[in-house]
Design an enzyme around this catalytic site. Structure first.
Site, PDB file in Angstrom:
ATOM      1  N   THR A 110      58.002 -22.936-111.452  1.00 48.95           N
ATOM      2  CA  THR A 110      59.606 -23.946-111.370  1.00 48.95           C
ATOM      3  C   THR A 110      59.795 -25.361-111.313  1.00 48.95           C
ATOM      4  O   THR A 110      58.579 -25.669-110.140  1.00 48.95           O
ATOM      5  CB  THR A 110      60.387 -23.840-110.185  1.00 48.95           C
ATOM      6  OG1 THR A 110      60.968 -22.262-111.556  1.00 48.95           O
ATOM      7  CG2 THR A 110      61.939 -24.282-110.633  1.00 48.95           C
ATOM      8  N   THR A 111      59.871 -27.058-111.269  1.00 53.03           N
ATOM      9  CA  THR A 111      59.523 -27.530-111.101  1.00 53.03           C
ATOM     10  C   THR A 111      60.181 -27.958-109.787  1.00 53.03           C
ATOM     11  O   THR A 111      61.115 -27.783-109.414  1.00 53.03           O
ATOM     12  CB  THR A 111      59.570 -29.287-112.305  1.00 53.03           C
ATOM     13  OG1 THR A 111      61.781 -29.381-112.435  1.00 53.03           O
ATOM     14  CG2 THR A 111      59.656 -28.213-113.410  1.00 53.03           C
ATOM     15  N   ALA A 113      62.428 -30.000-108.901  1.00 57.55           N
ATOM     16  CA  ALA A 113      64.279 -30.453-109.630  1.00 57.55           C
ATOM     17  C   ALA A 113      65.012 -28.821-109.031  1.00 57.55           C
ATOM     18  O   ALA A 113      66.314 -29.333-109.337  1.00 57.55           O
ATOM     19  CB  ALA A 113      64.444 -30.505-110.864  1.00 57.55           C
ATOM     20  N   CYS A 114      64.191 -27.981-109.464  1.00 64.19           N
ATOM     21  CA  CYS A 114      64.665 -26.425-109.613  1.00 64.19           C
ATOM     22  C   CYS A 114      64.569 -25.770-108.021  1.00 64.19           C
ATOM     23  O   CYS A 114      64.311 -24.670-107.504  1.00 64.19           O
ATOM     24  CB  CYS A 114      64.192 -25.624-110.786  1.00 64.19           C
ATOM     25  SG  CYS A 114      64.921 -26.892-111.746  1.00 64.19           S
ATOM     26  N   GLY A 115      64.492 -26.448-107.333  1.00 61.99           N
ATOM     27  CA  GLY A 115      64.020 -25.750-105.374  1.00 61.99           C
ATOM     28  C   GLY A 115      62.831 -24.615-105.387  1.00 61.99           C
ATOM     29  O   GLY A 115      63.367 -23.230-104.496  1.00 61.99           O
TER      30      GLY A 115
END
Length: 274
Positions: A110-111, A113-115
């Site tokens: 997950t990047t 931006a996604c927590g």
């Protein structure tokens, strides 16, 4: 192939008044990556060097380790309203014996931006990394590092006309540019340049520097680590998790590279003051 720039009308407001004129913009379009006809992921990118992008993405995700792990990669389907191919869908067939991530229901990193969870992310990269960065003999002088942004900027042709693209470049220890790629997404620019290196048989990039025109996120550091790049230099700031991953992986991380000034966040033993 798709265009990399597009023209749009813009209202220009200045001290002397207003004027309507055409402006050049960087094109942003989706690229769907499929495995054996099944969707794997979609990324928003600037068209061009898509084959390199896919190689770099699959390398960074630990799905492939060399260009030989892909048997076929081709454009398919994706048509516009007039029935013309949009070149926005690439289908990949892996070589025999390479695990299919679609069948395995693989979960990608997950990047930021996604927590993303810090510890889980560090552990995931550790599993994917095939190369020991501490074995790299690379050393670089500060004078060479200082010139990297200027060298990249001189080759950013699409940025010159749009002002809207990130760049990633691979350099030798003496500052010679090996390859440069531009994209609306900084991670795509890195995937494109690392994908080029993979298809050229240069991975692991144990004697190369990866330079980026923006900030150094966790995602960019993990791509460098997986490709065996011992040094990442960024014009802007790194994130805390990027620094943690660099330190744990043995990667030299340089940020705020602007002229003769720079911050070395990890791996300072590879930097020579000159």
């Amino acid at each position: 192939m798709g265009r990399v720039t597009a023209r749009r009308s813009v209202l220009r407001i200045g001290q002397t008044g207003t004027v309507r004129r055409p402006d050049s913009l960087a094109v942003e379009e989706p690229l769907e990556i499929r495995m054996g006809g099944r969707s794997l992921t979609v990324t928003m990118r600037t068209p061009g060097h898509d084959i390199d992008l896919v190689h770099g993405f699959l390398l960074g995700e630990g799905i492939i380790g060399s260009a030989h792990d892909i048997s076929v990669i081709r454009y398919c389907d994706g048509v516009d309203d007039e029935g013309a191919n949009t070149y926005n869908v690439l289908d990949v067939a892996l070589a025999p014996g390479v695990a299919d991530p679609v069948i395995a229901q693989r979960n990608f990193l997950t990047t930021s931006a996604c927590g993303v969870c810090g510890k889980a992310s560090l552990d995931a990269v550790r599993v994917r990394a095939l190369y020991e960065l501490t074995d790299s003999p690379l050393t670089v002088t500060t004078s060479v590092l200082a010139e990297l942004p200027t060298t990249m900027r001189a080759r950013q042709r699409v940025f010159d006309s749009t002002g809207g693209l990130h760049a990633a470049g691979l350099f030798t220890a003496d500052g010679a540019l090996l390859a440069l790629r531009e994209d609306v997404g900084r991670h795509n620019a890195v995937d494109k340049v690392l994908g080029w290196a993979l298809t050229e048989g240069r991975v692991p990039l144990s004697e190369s520097i990866l330079a980026v025109s923006g900030r150094a996120s966790f995602e960019l550091v993990q791509k460098a680590v997986v490709a065996g790049v011992p040094m990442l230099a960024a014009v802007s700031a790194p994130s805390s998790l990027a620094v943690d991953l660099a330190a744990e992986s043995g990667l030299t991380l340089v940020g705020f590279l602007r002229g003769e000034t720079m911050n070395v966040y990890a791996g300072e033993q590879r930097i020579k003051l000159t």
